[in-house]
Motif scaffolding. Structure first.
Motif, mmCIF file in Angstrom:
data_model
loop_
_atom_site.group_PDB
_atom_site.id
_atom_site.type_symbol
_atom_site.label_atom_id
_atom_site.label_comp_id
_atom_site.label_asym_id
_atom_site.label_seq_id
_atom_site.Cartn_x
_atom_site.Cartn_y
_atom_site.Cartn_z
ATOM 1 N N PRO A 1 11.522 2.396 -5.435
ATOM 2 C CA PRO A 1 12.575 2.583 -6.431
ATOM 3 C C PRO A 1 12.041 2.360 -7.845
ATOM 4 C CG PRO A 1 12.780 0.411 -5.435
ATOM 5 C CD PRO A 1 11.522 1.032 -4.873
ATOM 6 N N ASP A 2 12.728 2.946 -8.845
ATOM 7 C CA ASP A 2 12.282 2.632 -10.209
ATOM 8 C C ASP A 2 12.864 1.285 -10.654
ATOM 9 O OD1 ASP A 2 14.815 3.772 -10.706
ATOM 10 O OD2 ASP A 2 14.083 5.269 -12.124
ATOM 11 N N LEU A 3 14.172 1.188 -10.892
ATOM 12 C CA LEU A 3 14.718 -0.106 -11.305
ATOM 13 C C LEU A 3 16.224 -0.117 -11.128
ATOM 14 C CD1 LEU A 3 14.655 -0.234 -15.238
ATOM 15 C CD2 LEU A 3 14.593 1.837 -13.905
ATOM 16 N N GLY A 4 16.814 -1.277 -11.317
ATOM 17 C CA GLY A 4 18.274 -1.413 -11.332
ATOM 18 C C GLY A 4 18.927 -0.893 -10.077
ATOM 19 N N SER A 5 19.868 0.051 -10.243
ATOM 20 C CA SER A 5 20.642 0.504 -9.085
ATOM 21 C C SER A 5 19.766 1.220 -8.065
ATOM 22 C CB SER A 5 21.785 1.420 -9.521
ATOM 23 O OG SER A 5 21.304 2.605 -10.083
ATOM 24 N N ALA B 1 -1.317 -1.073 0.320
ATOM 25 C CA ALA B 1 -1.962 -0.189 -0.658
ATOM 26 C C ALA B 1 -1.051 0.022 -1.865
ATOM 27 C CB ALA B 1 -2.291 1.156 -0.011
ATOM 28 N N ALA B 2 0.222 0.232 -1.579
ATOM 29 C CA ALA B 2 1.164 0.428 -2.691
ATOM 30 C C ALA B 2 1.194 -0.825 -3.555
ATOM 31 C CB ALA B 2 2.555 0.734 -2.143
ATOM 32 N N GLN B 3 1.211 -1.984 -2.909
ATOM 33 C CA GLN B 3 1.304 -3.227 -3.672
ATOM 34 C C GLN B 3 0.042 -3.495 -4.483
ATOM 35 O OE1 GLN B 3 2.693 -5.528 -0.418
ATOM 36 N NE2 GLN B 3 4.824 -5.374 -1.051
ATOM 37 N N GLU B 4 -1.074 -2.976 -4.022
ATOM 38 C CA GLU B 4 -2.305 -3.154 -4.801
ATOM 39 C C GLU B 4 -2.225 -2.407 -6.134
ATOM 40 O OE1 GLU B 4 -5.347 -2.105 -2.041
ATOM 41 O OE2 GLU B 4 -5.405 -4.119 -1.162
ATOM 42 N N ILE C 1 1.557 6.993 -5.957
ATOM 43 C CA ILE C 1 0.288 7.666 -5.701
ATOM 44 C C ILE C 1 -0.552 6.885 -4.700
ATOM 45 C CG2 ILE C 1 -1.911 8.296 -6.780
ATOM 46 C CD1 ILE C 1 -0.117 9.156 -9.220
ATOM 47 N N SER C 2 -0.646 5.573 -4.888
ATOM 48 C CA SER C 2 -1.516 4.863 -3.940
ATOM 49 C C SER C 2 -0.901 4.841 -2.544
ATOM 50 C CB SER C 2 -1.919 3.480 -4.452
ATOM 51 O OG SER C 2 -0.840 2.642 -4.501
ATOM 52 N N ALA C 3 0.430 4.769 -2.452
ATOM 53 C CA ALA C 3 1.064 4.830 -1.130
ATOM 54 C C ALA C 3 0.839 6.209 -0.497
ATOM 55 C CB ALA C 3 2.562 4.542 -1.246
ATOM 56 N N ALA C 4 0.961 7.258 -1.300
ATOM 57 C CA ALA C 4 0.827 8.614 -0.747
ATOM 58 C C ALA C 4 -0.603 8.864 -0.253
ATOM 59 C CB ALA C 4 1.210 9.647 -1.808
ATOM 60 N N VAL C 5 -1.578 8.390 -1.007
ATOM 61 C CA VAL C 5 -2.975 8.598 -0.609
ATOM 62 C C VAL C 5 -3.254 7.937 0.746
ATOM 63 C CG1 VAL C 5 -5.373 8.028 -1.170
ATOM 64 C CG2 VAL C 5 -3.860 8.938 -2.948
ATOM 65 N N LEU C 6 -2.784 6.685 0.880
ATOM 66 C CA LEU C 6 -3.009 5.981 2.153
ATOM 67 C C LEU C 6 -2.192 6.585 3.286
ATOM 68 C CD1 LEU C 6 -4.553 3.459 3.278
ATOM 69 C CD2 LEU C 6 -4.921 4.082 0.906
ATOM 70 N N ALA C 7 -0.954 6.949 2.985
ATOM 71 C CA ALA C 7 -0.100 7.534 4.027
ATOM 72 C C ALA C 7 -0.750 8.805 4.570
ATOM 73 C CB ALA C 7 1.290 7.839 3.475
ATOM 74 N N GLY C 8 -1.404 9.547 3.688
ATOM 75 C CA GLY C 8 -2.041 10.802 4.079
ATOM 76 C C GLY C 8 -3.217 10.633 5.029
ATOM 77 N N THR C 9 -3.722 9.399 5.150
ATOM 78 C CA THR C 9 -4.817 9.146 6.090
ATOM 79 C C THR C 9 -4.296 8.789 7.481
ATOM 80 O OG1 THR C 9 -4.908 6.764 5.681
ATOM 81 C CG2 THR C 9 -6.191 8.162 4.197
ATOM 82 N N GLY C 10 -2.982 8.676 7.598
ATOM 83 C CA GLY C 10 -2.415 8.287 8.888
ATOM 84 C C GLY C 10 -2.342 6.781 9.074
ATOM 85 N N ALA C 11 -2.496 6.046 7.960
ATOM 86 C CA ALA C 11 -2.457 4.578 8.032
ATOM 87 C C ALA C 11 -1.081 4.076 8.479
ATOM 88 C CB ALA C 11 -2.792 4.000 6.654
ATOM 89 N N THR C 12 -1.071 2.849 8.986
ATOM 90 C CA THR C 12 0.187 2.259 9.446
ATOM 91 C C THR C 12 1.083 1.892 8.260
ATOM 92 O OG1 THR C 12 -0.663 0.014 9.339
ATOM 93 C CG2 THR C 12 -0.968 1.198 11.433
ATOM 94 N N LEU C 13 2.342 1.610 8.593
ATOM 95 C CA LEU C 13 3.305 1.223 7.558
ATOM 96 C C LEU C 13 2.813 0.000 6.783
ATOM 97 C CD1 LEU C 13 6.138 1.679 6.302
ATOM 98 C CD2 LEU C 13 7.050 0.160 8.052
ATOM 99 N N ALA C 14 2.310 -0.996 7.507
ATOM 100 C CA ALA C 14 1.853 -2.225 6.841
ATOM 101 C C ALA C 14 0.710 -1.925 5.874
ATOM 102 C CB ALA C 14 1.421 -3.250 7.882
ATOM 103 N N ASP D 1 7.653 -3.061 -3.881
ATOM 104 C CA ASP D 1 8.021 -3.599 -5.200
ATOM 105 C C ASP D 1 6.844 -3.352 -6.143
ATOM 106 O OD1 ASP D 1 8.769 -5.071 -7.381
ATOM 107 O OD2 ASP D 1 8.865 -6.992 -6.330
ATOM 108 N N VAL D 2 6.758 -2.129 -6.643
ATOM 109 C CA VAL D 2 5.547 -1.693 -7.356
ATOM 110 C C VAL D 2 5.898 -0.804 -8.546
ATOM 111 C CG1 VAL D 2 4.096 -1.760 -5.302
ATOM 112 C CG2 VAL D 2 5.357 0.320 -5.821
ATOM 113 N N PRO D 3 4.950 -0.636 -9.470
ATOM 114 C CA PRO D 3 5.166 0.344 -10.540
ATOM 115 C C PRO D 3 5.398 1.722 -9.912
ATOM 116 C CG PRO D 3 3.188 -0.948 -10.957
ATOM 117 C CD PRO D 3 3.643 -1.296 -9.585
ATOM 118 N N PHE D 4 6.348 2.458 -10.482
ATOM 119 C CA PHE D 4 6.844 3.677 -9.828
ATOM 120 C C PHE D 4 5.752 4.725 -9.598
ATOM 121 C CE2 PHE D 4 9.490 7.630 -9.945
ATOM 122 C CZ PHE D 4 10.273 7.348 -8.839
#
Lengths: 250, 130
Positions: B72-76, B120-123, B102-115, B94-97
């Protein structure tokens, strides 16, 4: 207090919010994004239509439908927050009307609109379960049950938004009103007197947000400049208690 | 590279329809056309705000059964996203939008697990630009 009473409360709330739409929006213009009155008015107008289209069976059903509709139609932060409050109340009232543990019914297929289940952040119920549906006609809510339902609403709002009292939010009106209602219910007060006490506490709480510095939402970006303005969410919460008091007066 | 059979889905929840759409487009540009990223921006009538129905539809669109990350971006947007949280299947980062997307999408594209995708997103919080 039966389903008719709760429907009347929500309809009166819709009327009071519409009548105060511009006032709420002006409050929000001072420290927020100037849409609180408009958003809530749009939400409660949709609730009115939803209730008319699907007259709900129990008091809990009325409030659950109210909450779900607010979540779907409001668009601002007040949608998830008030939506959660009403859904938690609805779930609490339906559970109180049906003391035996609810059977694990299969959820109905095709949860219309796929709005998430009534459990909120962290507390998940089965998708499609609009709270616990009480048996048809399961109907009279006592003052103690109403007070407990408000406690559930307050807990839901706190979990979702993370606000504490003093953060200059709706919690500053909802928390004292909920406490006043619980004290009144325990003291054996009549509903009208109890709701008077709750309304007075909500209005005092809303008024007391004026000198506070906001710690949640857009107003918090303003820092000290948020001081000196009443919180719009606390103001609308007081209106919802005013509607409840008005309906109880008949 | 081979495209993983299943991927974590990503939903970008924003007050702005255009911001969510373009951030999703950028994430796909960078992570690859095979990633499952969906925008959920703006109100139902295209205004500024959040739509629970749009979030629900976006989750359904990207969910391949191994989890969905909501950004999410912020607020509602945050409050609406929180209504959809499900332990171990639908989680909020809970990350910059933009960076988080981008970092979540790159990792998701490798077939990585949710965790792994969530970490990766949090990094993205720690990435310094200078």
């Amino acid at each position: 207090m039966d389903a008719k009473f709760f429907t009347a409360w929500i309809e009166e709330t819709a009327r009071v919010i519409a009548a105060n739409r511009d006032h709420l929006t002006r409050l929000d213009a001072a420290i927020g994004d100037a849409d609180h009155g408009t958003n809530l008015d749009r939400g409660f107008a949709a609730v009115r239509e939803a209730l008319a289209a699907r007259p709900a069976g129990t008091p809990g059903d009325v409030l659950t439908l109210t909450g779900t509709t607010l979540i779907r139609k409001v668009g601002g932060a007040s949608g998830p927050l008030y939506g959660t409050a009403f859904r938690q109340m609805g779930t609490a009232l339906n559970a109180a009307a049906q003391p035996a543990p609810p059977p694990a019914d299969a959820p109905p297929p095709g949860n219309a609109g796929a709005v998430p289940p009534a459990g909120d952040a962290g507390t998940t119920t089965a998708p499609g379960a609009e709270g616990v549906t009480a048996p048809a006609g399961g109907g009279e809510v006592t003052l103690s049950e109403l007070a407990a339902a408000f406690e559930a609403a307050l807990a839901g709002v706190r979990r979702l938004g993370g606000a504490a009292e003093g953060d200059k939010t709706m919690v500053d009106a909802l928390a004292p009103a909920t406490r006043a209602l619980a004290v009144a219910a325990n003291g054996g007060m009549k509903p009208e007197e109890a709701l008077d006490a709750a309304l007075a506490a909500a209005e005092e709480g809303a008024q007391a947000t004026i000198p506070l510095q906001a710690r949640k939402g857009r107003a918090s970006y303003l820092g000290e400049r948020s001081i000196g303005h009443k919180d719009p969410g606390a103001a609308s919460t007081a209106l919802i208690f005013a509607a409840l008091r008005a309906v109880a007066a008949g | 590279m081979t495209i993983p059979e299943k991927q974590v889905g990503i939903v970008l929840v924003s007050h702005s329809e255009a911001l969510a759409r373009e951030a999703a487009a950028m994430a796909v540009q960078i992570a690859g056309p095979h990633v499952h990223v969906a925008p959920a921006g703006g109100t139902d009538d295209g205004g500024c705000g959040t739509s629970a129905d749009k979030v629900a539809a976006a989750i359904e669109q990207v969910d391949q059964g191994i989890g969905v990350v909501l950004i999410p971006d912020l607020g509602s947007s945050v409050l609406t996203a929180r209504l959809f949280e499900q332990p171990d299947s639908i989680v909020i980062a809970d990350v910059p939008f933009v960076e988080g997307a981008i970092s979540a999408a790159v990792l998701a594209g490798t077939g990585a697990t949710l965790a792994t995708v969530l970490i990766a997103a949090q990094e993205a919080r720690e990435y310094r630009k200078l």
